[in-house]
Design a protein around this motif. Structure first.
Motif, short mmCIF file in Angstrom:
data_model
loop_
_atom_site.label_atom_id
_atom_site.label_comp_id
_atom_site.label_asym_id
_atom_site.label_seq_id
_atom_site.Cartn_x
_atom_site.Cartn_y
_atom_site.Cartn_z
N LYS A 164 0.84 -1.20 0.00
CA LYS A 164 0.00 0.00 0.00
C LYS A 164 0.88 1.26 0.00
CE LYS A 164 -3.56 2.11 2.87
NZ LYS A 164 -4.20 2.05 4.17
N ARG A 165 1.93 1.20 0.81
CA ARG A 165 2.82 2.37 0.87
C ARG A 165 3.51 2.60 -0.48
NH1 ARG A 165 6.96 5.04 1.06
NH2 ARG A 165 8.04 3.37 -0.01
N GLU A 166 4.00 1.50 -1.07
CA GLU A 166 4.66 1.60 -2.38
C GLU A 166 3.68 2.18 -3.41
OE1 GLU A 166 7.75 0.56 -3.68
OE2 GLU A 166 8.46 0.38 -1.62
N PHE A 167 2.47 1.65 -3.38
CA PHE A 167 1.43 2.06 -4.33
C PHE A 167 1.15 3.56 -4.18
CE2 PHE A 167 -3.14 2.43 -5.42
CZ PHE A 167 -3.10 1.92 -6.70
N ARG A 168 0.98 3.98 -2.93
CA ARG A 168 0.67 5.39 -2.68
C ARG A 168 1.84 6.29 -3.05
NH1 ARG A 168 -2.11 5.91 3.13
NH2 ARG A 168 -1.89 8.10 2.58
N GLN A 169 3.04 5.79 -2.78
CA GLN A 169 4.22 6.61 -3.10
C GLN A 169 4.32 6.83 -4.61
OE1 GLN A 169 7.98 6.21 -1.09
NE2 GLN A 169 9.06 6.02 -3.03
N ILE A 170 4.07 5.76 -5.38
CA ILE A 170 4.17 5.90 -6.84
C ILE A 170 3.03 6.79 -7.36
CG2 ILE A 170 4.04 4.62 -9.02
CD1 ILE A 170 5.52 2.33 -7.62
N LEU A 171 1.85 6.63 -6.76
CA LEU A 171 0.72 7.45 -7.20
C LEU A 171 0.93 8.93 -6.88
CD1 LEU A 171 -0.78 4.88 -7.94
CD2 LEU A 171 -2.79 5.80 -6.80
N ALA A 172 1.79 9.19 -5.90
CA ALA A 172 2.05 10.59 -5.55
C ALA A 172 3.04 11.25 -6.52
CB ALA A 172 2.60 10.67 -4.13
N LEU A 173 3.63 10.44 -7.40
CA LEU A 173 4.62 10.99 -8.33
C LEU A 173 3.92 11.66 -9.51
CD1 LEU A 173 7.10 7.96 -8.54
CD2 LEU A 173 7.50 10.12 -7.37
N LYS A 174 4.38 12.84 -9.86
CA LYS A 174 3.80 13.53 -11.03
C LYS A 174 4.09 12.72 -12.30
CE LYS A 174 4.07 18.30 -9.33
NZ LYS A 174 4.93 18.16 -8.15
N SER A 175 5.27 12.11 -12.33
CA SER A 175 5.65 11.36 -13.53
C SER A 175 4.69 10.20 -13.77
CB SER A 175 7.08 10.83 -13.40
OG SER A 175 7.20 10.01 -12.27
N PHE A 176 4.12 9.64 -12.68
CA PHE A 176 3.16 8.55 -12.84
C PHE A 176 1.94 9.04 -13.62
CE2 PHE A 176 -0.81 6.69 -11.35
CZ PHE A 176 -0.64 5.38 -11.75
N TRP A 177 1.40 10.17 -13.17
CA TRP A 177 0.18 10.67 -13.82
C TRP A 177 0.44 11.12 -15.24
CZ3 TRP A 177 -4.16 9.27 -11.82
CH2 TRP A 177 -4.19 8.95 -10.47
N LEU A 178 1.62 11.72 -15.45
CA LEU A 178 1.95 12.14 -16.80
C LEU A 178 2.01 10.92 -17.73
CD1 LEU A 178 4.72 14.85 -16.39
CD2 LEU A 178 2.55 15.09 -17.58
N THR A 179 2.70 9.90 -17.25
CA THR A 179 2.87 8.70 -18.08
C THR A 179 1.53 8.01 -18.30
OG1 THR A 179 4.94 8.47 -16.92
CG2 THR A 179 4.30 6.65 -18.33
N LEU A 180 0.74 7.99 -17.24
CA LEU A 180 -0.56 7.32 -17.32
C LEU A 180 -1.43 7.96 -18.40
CD1 LEU A 180 -2.26 5.12 -15.83
CD2 LEU A 180 -3.28 6.99 -14.57
N LEU A 181 -1.35 9.28 -18.49
CA LEU A 181 -2.24 9.99 -19.40
C LEU A 181 -1.64 10.19 -20.79
CD1 LEU A 181 -3.62 12.59 -16.87
CD2 LEU A 181 -4.70 10.49 -17.64
N ILE A 182 -0.30 10.01 -20.86
CA ILE A 182 0.35 10.26 -22.16
C ILE A 182 -0.13 9.26 -23.22
CG2 ILE A 182 2.58 9.81 -23.30
CD1 ILE A 182 3.86 11.65 -21.27
N LEU A 183 -0.26 7.99 -22.81
CA LEU A 183 -0.62 6.97 -23.81
C LEU A 183 -2.00 7.23 -24.42
CD1 LEU A 183 0.39 4.30 -25.15
CD2 LEU A 183 -1.03 3.13 -23.49
N PRO A 184 -3.05 7.39 -23.57
CA PRO A 184 -4.36 7.68 -24.18
C PRO A 184 -4.36 8.98 -24.97
CG PRO A 184 -4.59 7.21 -21.83
CD PRO A 184 -3.13 7.26 -22.13
N ALA A 185 -3.62 9.99 -24.44
CA ALA A 185 -3.59 11.27 -25.16
C ALA A 185 -2.91 11.09 -26.52
CB ALA A 185 -2.83 12.30 -24.33
N ALA A 186 -1.83 10.31 -26.52
CA ALA A 186 -1.11 10.09 -27.78
C ALA A 186 -1.99 9.33 -28.76
CB ALA A 186 0.18 9.32 -27.51
N LEU A 187 -2.73 8.33 -28.24
CA LEU A 187 -3.58 7.55 -29.13
C LEU A 187 -4.72 8.40 -29.69
CD1 LEU A 187 -3.72 4.10 -27.30
CD2 LEU A 187 -2.50 4.70 -29.38
N ALA A 188 -5.21 9.33 -28.83
CA ALA A 188 -6.30 10.19 -29.27
C ALA A 188 -5.82 11.23 -30.27
CB ALA A 188 -6.94 10.88 -28.07
N LEU A 189 -4.61 11.75 -29.99
CA LEU A 189 -4.09 12.82 -30.85
C LEU A 189 -3.45 12.28 -32.13
CD1 LEU A 189 -2.50 15.16 -28.16
CD2 LEU A 189 -4.61 15.52 -29.43
N GLY A 190 -3.03 11.00 -32.06
CA GLY A 190 -2.34 10.40 -33.21
C GLY A 190 -3.09 10.56 -34.52
#
Lengths: 495, 305
Positions: free
Chosen positions: A10-36
């Motif tokens: 749980k701590r590992e999960f929360r720590q990774i979710l607190a990273l900005k890079s996680f959210w950026l990466t998470l949203l980059i793929l759908p955004a790229a697929l949508a914008l492609g």
């Protein structure tokens, strides 16, 4: 034990979710697929190339050239209409129309009939009035070439002046100016030289068609000069075989069907690879932080090293599954939002992965792959004191994992099986990727089960050795993990 | 029953004998000083008690059982090398360690807040560790070791890196834990703290026990030194190891620097003087400090007064 593993996870999960890079990466793929597709559409040359024909010969050569290009454009429209009608079972909309006949090369007569029936506008009108709900509209493509009227001022120039004037037009780069200018000299056909001026390198297909039309014209004239009547000469030139064309229905051809069936499995394999690399590197950062911040001893006073290791693996797995869930949700939302256009493509793609057994297999290989590969990241994290040191070990490991997978995915995209694909299926490091990617091609049940068992055994052995390495490395800060030392730690029993 | 019993403990790392036949016990409520120079085996011993590493031979009993993480709910540990997750808040950090020690979240939160209030950090409860000063982070780490109100509190060099105010705060916490009935073991290089706090001491040298007992018993290990002014020659007194004259006699009175035989109490020599009619103008005992004892028994390396 499980409680502590879950707490660490749980701590590992929360720590990774607190990273900005996680959210950026998470949203980059759908955004790229949508914008492609938007970018592709924007960047792609959707506009027709503007062509001007300057005929100084007084013959009808220019008209023939334009007619031929228009005929080719209509033939392509007919072909696309035919595929559309076949895919959505719309042949009943216009039973006599050429585009509801799918088994032949469209002739000049077919094209005439198509034009008489209103051309593409007429076909679209019929389709719109009779297409069932959910069937996407047919979108006609603009032709490759559009023909502009040549200005009289160009016709008045001699050959050298003409060349300069053409260059000036190209350099002006106006939206109304031609991009290709064809000059047919005043002595044509006696002097068969044709001047082609182009702002860019002309497409070979344009030159070939131009050559074909003018060759036919010249030959017809030569035949006439040799006493063959004009009608006979035209008949000789116009004699073409009636080619019957048989193609599989859309999505039904072996190659096309394989590609469609492999879309989801290949995507799964690719997503496993991507999310593993991402969550693995985040987990590695966390491990390095624990070592560099010297909080391992505090942790180890409360929990066993194994609990810490399993917690990290579980946390990483949860992050990976979350990423995939979000991406899947984005795909589902896109399918819903596009009212069936994408879902119509996805439906056949989902076929190979829709049985309960295959879904269980996907989950198994996905989770096993995650645990198996993440454990390697955990081991690296346990040995190093800084991210820069980690990079030194990470690069060879990533290359070892990724390169064969790249070849594997390419081989499957090319519809090839072969020894390499078989081999990678049975090597546990690559088994999850190979099995997931092969689901579309079809994989024998015994291979699926056998490679799954082998993978489970390999992970069990890996856990024992990486567990030893993890335990032995945790408190050994400042020691360079040489190859010999790593081997010693693999052998190290709890001490 | 002792909270901690260590018997004939041996730990080898390859050819290095880190702990050599070490035995000691710590009772509830006792503050036990674990003293030794660098590499004496203090941290290794504490790690074995925590089951982070296993002994080569010998036995350890924590609360009547072999060391195991299941006892973590009864143990508090502050390591020498300290650090916490930089992105976690102070209260979340305390709760996390409380949960790892088997506490429920609500209790861990309540105790965590009590500790932060005591440490004057209540208003920083939600601050991330990375935003705190080193001293603040150290107090949060101390709170993680105290949150479960441990029966055995082990502090490895707890005073290092703390300013005098926080050293006082830590001393209070050690006394508080002891008064609550916890057995407290702490290792230190700073003899003042050990002298002030410890009920008993254990001095280690190269993994081997050099002394175990009270401060008084430790002092008895060194010969007593007495400054004496007498008109009698004190070298012949029973129990006197040596007596060196200091300066010249004044009107027959000579100052002597007397060293007694080991184990001989100054009081017994004084009594002998009194009963034998030996006149004395001065009798100043110089009591050995823990620093002196440490230097004598362990060696001077790595010790602070």
């Amino acid at each position: 034990m499980m409680g502590n593993v879950l707490l660490v996870a749980k701590r590992e999960f929360r720590q990774i979710l607190a990273l900005k890079s996680f959210w950026l990466t998470l949203l980059i793929l759908p955004a790229a697929l949508a914008l492609g597709p938007i970018f592709t559409r924007t960047l792609g040359s959707a506009e027709a190339t503007r062509v001007a024909l300057v005929d100084l010969s007084g013959t009808d050569a220019a008209a023939e050239i334009e007619a031929r290009f228009n005929e080719d454009a209509d033939r392509e429209t007919l072909r696309r209409l035919s595929r559309h009608s076949q895919r959505y079972d719309l042949d009943g909309v216009a039973p006599g129309a050429p585009w509801t006949q799918h088994d032949r090369w469209y002739t000049a007569e077919d094209i005439d009939a198509f034009r008489r029936a209103g051309g593409v506008e007429g076909a679209v009108e019929k389709l719109q009035s009779a297409s069932p709900e959910g069937v996407p509209e047919f979108e006609p493509e603009s032709p490759d070439y559009t023909f502009l009227a040549a200005g009289d001022e160009l016709a008045a120039l001699d050959r050298e002046e003409f060349s300069n004037a053409a260059q000036a037009l190209f350099e002006a780069d106006s939206a109304d100016a031609p991009e290709i200018i064809v000059r047919i000299g005043e002595n044509y056909p006696a002097d068969p030289r044709i001047d082609l001026y182009s702002a860019n390198q002309p497409r070979p297909s344009f030159v070939a068609t131009l050559q074909e039309v003018l060759t036919g014209d010249l030959r017809t004239r030569l035949l006439a000069q040799r006493g063959v009547s004009g009608a006979d000469a035209a008949a000789i030139q116009g004699a073409v075989p009636a080619i019957s064309v048989t193609t599989p229905p859309p999505g039904g051809g072996a190659r096309e069907a394989l590609l469609v069936r492999s879309i989801v499995p290949l995507a799964l394999s690719y997503i496993l690879m991507m999310s593993l690399m991402l969550s693995g590197s985040w987990m590695l950062q966390g491990s390095v932080e624990e070592r560099s911040n010297k909080l391992l001893e505090s942790l180890l006073a409360c929990i066993r090293p194994e609990e810490l290791m399993y917690g990290k693996l579980l946390g990483s797995l949860a992050v990976g599954l979350l990423m995939i869930a979000v991406w899947a949700a984005c795909a589902a939302a896109a399918a819903f939002a596009t009212q069936g256009t994408i879902s119509d493509m996805i439906r056949p793609a989902l076929e190979p992965v829709s049985s309960p057994g295959i879904i269980i297999a996907i989950l198994y290989f996905f989770i096993a792959g995650y645990i198996g590969i993440s454990a390697i990241f955990v081991a690296i994290g346990a040995m190093v004191d800084s991210m820069s040191e980690a990079q030194g070990y990470l690069m060879p490991v990533l290359l070892a994992i990724l390169l064969p997978i790249t070849f594997l995915l390419q081989a499957i995209l090319a519809g090839k099986g072969g020894v390499m694909v078989d081999l990678l299926t049975w090597i546990p490091l690559w088994t999850p990727f190979a099995v997931l990617a092969r689901l579309g091609m079809g994989i024998e049940t015994w291979v699926l089960i056998g490679s799954g068992i082998l993978l489970a055994i390999a992970i069990a052995v890996e856990m024992v050795f990486i567990g030893r390495l993890f335990r032995a490395s945790l408190l050994s800060t400042g020691q360079k993990p040489t190859f010999r030392r790593v081997l010693e730690r693999f052998r190290a029993r709890p001490r | 029953m002792s909270v901690l019993e260590v018997s004939n403990l041996v730990k080898r790392f390859g050819d290095v004998l880190a702990v050599n036949d070490l035995s000691f016990e710590v009772a509830p409520g006792e503050i036990f000083g674990f003293l030794g120079g660098n590499g004496a085996g203090k941290t290794t011993t504490l790690r074995m008690v925590l089951d982070i590493i296993r002994p080569t031979s010998g036995s350890i009993s924590v609360l009547g059982a072999a060391p195991d993480r299941r006892q973590s709910s009864a143990i508090g540990f502050l390591p020498e090398e300290r650090g916490l997750y930089a992105a976690m808040s102070a209260i979340d950090t305390i709760i996390y360690f409380g949960r790892l020690k088997g506490m429920d979240t609500a209790t861990a939160r309540a105790r965590g807040m009590q500790l932060l209030e005591r440490f004057d950090l209540a208003d920083r409860a939600k601050s991330e560790i990375g935003d705190m000063s080193k001293g603040m982070a150290q107090k949060v780490q101390l709170a993680t070791s105290l949150v479960n109100q441990p029966e055995l509190l082990m502090l490895d060099e707890p005073f290092s890196g703390l300013d005098p105010v926080n050293q006082g705060l830590l001393e209070n916490e050690i006394l508080r834990a002891s008064q609550r009935g916890a057995a407290v073991i702490f290792s230190t290089h700073v003899m003042q703290h050990a002298e002030r706090l410890c009920d008993r001491l254990l001095l280690l040298r190269k993994g081997r026990k050099r002394f175990e007992g009270t401060l008084e018993e430790a002092r008895a290990q060194l010969p007593a030194h007495i400054a004496v002014v007498s008109n009698h020659k004190v070298t012949a007194l029973p129990g006197v190891h040596s007596a060196d004259p200091v300066g010249a006699p004044v009107d027959g009175w000579q100052e002597w620097q007397v060293e007694l035989d080991p184990g001989v109490q100054p009081e017994s020599v004084l009594e002998h003087c009194s009963t034998s009619g030996i006149a004395l103008r001065r009798w100043n005992e110089h009591r050995a400090s823990l620093h002196d004892i440490f230097v004598e028994l362990v060696g001077g390396e790595g010790v602070e007064e």
